[in-house]
Design a protein around this motif. Structure first.
Motif, PDB file in Angstrom:
ATOM      1  N   VAL A  10      37.158  30.961  36.604  1.00 54.15           N
ATOM      2  CA  VAL A  10      35.714  30.915  36.793  1.00 54.15           C
ATOM      3  C   VAL A  10      35.055  31.229  35.457  1.00 54.15           C
ATOM      4  CG1 VAL A  10      33.763  31.938  38.019  1.00 54.15           C
ATOM      5  CG2 VAL A  10      35.956  31.728  39.163  1.00 54.15           C
ATOM      6  N   ASP A  11      34.002  30.495  35.121  1.00 54.41           N
ATOM      7  CA  ASP A  11      33.284  30.804  33.880  1.00 54.41           C
ATOM      8  C   ASP A  11      31.904  31.365  34.203  1.00 54.41           C
ATOM      9  OD1 ASP A  11      31.652  28.614  34.535  1.00 54.41           O
ATOM     10  OD2 ASP A  11      32.676  27.273  33.138  1.00 54.41           O
ATOM     11  N   ALA A  12      31.159  31.670  33.165  1.00 55.80           N
ATOM     12  CA  ALA A  12      29.857  32.321  33.324  1.00 55.80           C
ATOM     13  C   ALA A  12      28.857  31.477  34.117  1.00 55.80           C
ATOM     14  CB  ALA A  12      29.287  32.683  31.953  1.00 55.80           C
TER      15      ALA A  12
ATOM     16  N   GLY B 166      26.553  34.218  38.936  1.00 56.30           N
ATOM     17  CA  GLY B 166      25.686  34.612  40.056  1.00 56.30           C
ATOM     18  C   GLY B 166      26.447  34.625  41.370  1.00 56.30           C
ATOM     19  N   GLU B 167      27.271  33.604  41.593  1.00 51.10           N
ATOM     20  CA  GLU B 167      28.088  33.548  42.809  1.00 51.10           C
ATOM     21  C   GLU B 167      29.105  34.689  42.833  1.00 51.10           C
ATOM     22  OE1 GLU B 167      29.419  29.409  44.271  1.00 51.10           O
ATOM     23  OE2 GLU B 167      28.993  29.163  42.124  1.00 51.10           O
TER      24      GLU B 167
ATOM     25  N   ARG C  42      31.081  39.734  45.048  1.00 47.21           N
ATOM     26  CA  ARG C  42      31.579  41.091  44.823  1.00 47.21           C
ATOM     27  C   ARG C  42      30.733  42.117  45.561  1.00 47.21           C
ATOM     28  NH1 ARG C  42      32.865  41.274  38.345  1.00 47.21           N
ATOM     29  NH2 ARG C  42      34.744  39.987  38.394  1.00 47.21           N
ATOM     30  N   ARG C  43      29.435  41.967  45.493  1.00 49.65           N
ATOM     31  CA  ARG C  43      28.570  42.944  46.152  1.00 49.65           C
ATOM     32  C   ARG C  43      28.790  42.923  47.662  1.00 49.65           C
ATOM     33  NH1 ARG C  43      23.116  42.665  42.402  1.00 49.65           N
ATOM     34  NH2 ARG C  43      24.030  43.892  40.719  1.00 49.65           N
TER      35      ARG C  43
ATOM     36  N   THR D 236      27.089  48.169  40.897  1.00 50.41           N
ATOM     37  CA  THR D 236      26.019  48.471  39.950  1.00 50.41           C
ATOM     38  C   THR D 236      26.007  47.554  38.724  1.00 50.41           C
ATOM     39  OG1 THR D 236      27.380  50.150  38.848  1.00 50.41           O
ATOM     40  CG2 THR D 236      25.945  50.906  40.643  1.00 50.41           C
ATOM     41  N   GLN D 237      27.062  46.758  38.552  1.00 49.76           N
ATOM     42  CA  GLN D 237      27.114  45.839  37.414  1.00 49.76           C
ATOM     43  C   GLN D 237      25.973  44.817  37.518  1.00 49.76           C
ATOM     44  OE1 GLN D 237      30.523  43.150  37.189  1.00 49.76           O
ATOM     45  NE2 GLN D 237      30.581  43.446  34.970  1.00 49.76           N
ATOM     46  N   THR D 238      25.289  44.580  36.403  1.00 53.91           N
ATOM     47  CA  THR D 238      24.201  43.604  36.386  1.00 53.91           C
ATOM     48  C   THR D 238      24.754  42.206  36.091  1.00 53.91           C
ATOM     49  OG1 THR D 238      23.768  43.799  34.018  1.00 53.91           O
ATOM     50  CG2 THR D 238      22.601  45.358  35.496  1.00 53.91           C
TER      51      THR D 238
END
Length: 170
Positions: free
Chosen positions: A12-14, A18-19, A24-25, A44-46
């Motif tokens: 997976v790349d940048a 968002g997905e 993960r959340r 908490t990771q942005t």
């Protein structure tokens, strides 16, 4: 989505950050409830921090897809001959179908050839995660306290030449 839909695992790349963050959340909410701590790093990771991590050149992020849907993800940090798995996440409605195990095994195909050991860490009370890593050949090494959490660290030693190229046998 059918039970027997084929899972495709790929890097997976940048562009998919968002997905990945959303998945993960959703997955780590269960962990946060288990530890009564909504401040675990995966929550908490942005988005900016995730993109920076994915573009660092020191990590590999794999995703598991069923059709167009991202249903699982795993992060692998690479330091010399050591790799460290983290942030294994499977969509809550897709858990228990072997996607996490497939991701853990898939990691091996994306490591540099000279990688000699792979480490994984998870919360000490995450018995399901520890069992998943044990199933994949990881052995518990030690526990370490970090803030209010205690992490279990597991390791898998990669045997030199253990990955055999079937084409070379013919």
């Amino acid at each position: 989505m059918s039970e027997d839909a084929e899972v495709r695992i790929d890097q997976v790349d940048a562009a998919h950050a968002g997905e990945v963050l959303t998945l993960r959340r959703a997955a780590f909410v269960v962990e946060a409830q288990l530890y009564n701590d909504a401040h675990i790093p995966a929550l908490t990771q942005t988005l900016e921090e995730l993109i920076e991590d994915m573009e660092s050149g020191h990590t590999v992020t794999l995703g598991a897809w069923i059709g167009p849907r991202l249903v699982g993800t795993i992060r692998v940090g690479i330091e010399g001959t050591k790799a460290t798995i983290g942030r294994l996440a499977v969509a809550p409605d897709m858990q228990g179908r072997g996607i996490g195990v497939q991701l853990v095994f898939a990691v091996l195909g994306y490591l540099p050839e000279d990688t000699s050991e792979v480490w994984a860490f998870t919360g000490q009370n995450s018995k399901h995660n520890i069992a998943l890593y044990n199933k994949a050949g990881y052995e518990h090494q030690f526990d370490q306290v970090s803030g209010d959490l205690t992490y279990a660290y597991l390791r898998k030693i990669l045997e030199s030449g253990a990955i055999v190229d079937d084409a070379a046998i013919d």
